[in-house]
Motif scaffolding. Sequence first.
Motif, short mmCIF file in Angstrom:
data_model
loop_
_atom_site.label_atom_id
_atom_site.label_comp_id
_atom_site.label_asym_id
_atom_site.label_seq_id
_atom_site.Cartn_x
_atom_site.Cartn_y
_atom_site.Cartn_z
N GLN A 33 0.83 -1.20 0.00
CA GLN A 33 0.00 0.00 0.00
C GLN A 33 0.87 1.25 0.00
O GLN A 33 0.59 2.22 -0.71
N ALA A 34 1.95 1.24 0.76
CA ALA A 34 2.86 2.38 0.80
C ALA A 34 3.50 2.61 -0.57
O ALA A 34 3.67 3.76 -1.00
N ARG A 36 2.11 1.90 -3.47
CA ARG A 36 1.06 2.50 -4.31
C ARG A 36 0.92 3.98 -4.02
O ARG A 36 0.74 4.79 -4.93
N GLU A 37 1.03 4.35 -2.75
CA GLU A 37 0.93 5.76 -2.37
C GLU A 37 2.10 6.57 -2.93
O GLU A 37 1.93 7.75 -3.26
N ALA A 38 3.26 5.97 -3.05
CA ALA A 38 4.46 6.68 -3.49
C ALA A 38 4.49 6.90 -5.01
O ALA A 38 5.14 7.84 -5.48
N ASP A 40 3.29 7.85 -8.83
CA ASP A 40 2.42 8.84 -9.46
C ASP A 40 1.08 8.19 -9.83
O ASP A 40 0.03 8.75 -9.58
N LYS A 48 -0.76 -3.66 -9.85
CA LYS A 48 -0.45 -2.90 -8.65
C LYS A 48 0.82 -3.47 -8.02
O LYS A 48 1.12 -4.66 -8.18
N GLN A 77 11.32 7.52 -8.97
CA GLN A 77 10.16 6.77 -8.50
C GLN A 77 10.56 5.63 -7.57
O GLN A 77 9.92 5.40 -6.54
N ARG A 84 9.01 5.84 1.11
CA ARG A 84 7.64 5.74 1.62
C ARG A 84 7.40 4.40 2.33
O ARG A 84 6.79 4.35 3.40
N ARG A 88 6.41 4.20 6.28
CA ARG A 88 5.08 3.68 6.66
C ARG A 88 5.18 2.39 7.48
O ARG A 88 4.43 2.20 8.43
#
Length: 122
Positions: A33-34, A36-38, A40, A48, A77, A84, A88
Amino acid sequence: MVTDLADGPARDGTRDRGATTIADRVVAKVAAQAAREALDAVPEGGSKPHASVVVHRDVARVSVSLDLDYPSDVGRQCGAVRSRVRTRVEQLVGLEVHEVTVHVERLHSAHTRHTTPRGSLA
């Protein structure tokens, strides 16, 4: 018979606290999840990010696999994902993260997304 607590074992509560164990798969979900948040965005047609984790005592080693758009700044990226994920996992799970490895599985180009795949008859 009356027993004085001062003569018995110490009652500071340390024995009564217990322990909390967080499964590796839970840490892996937090890491994915972290990631995915990082990013763009997840590339069109891409999958995913997913993660695997090895935890030893209070230290985690994380491996993240992901797809990226092409062209993009891959180094930036991947650096953002590493940062991230480390932050997290440390915040949410309370583990130290000594290593975050990022594997770029595929680069997705806008040009290749909208053309007919090789070998197929259109």
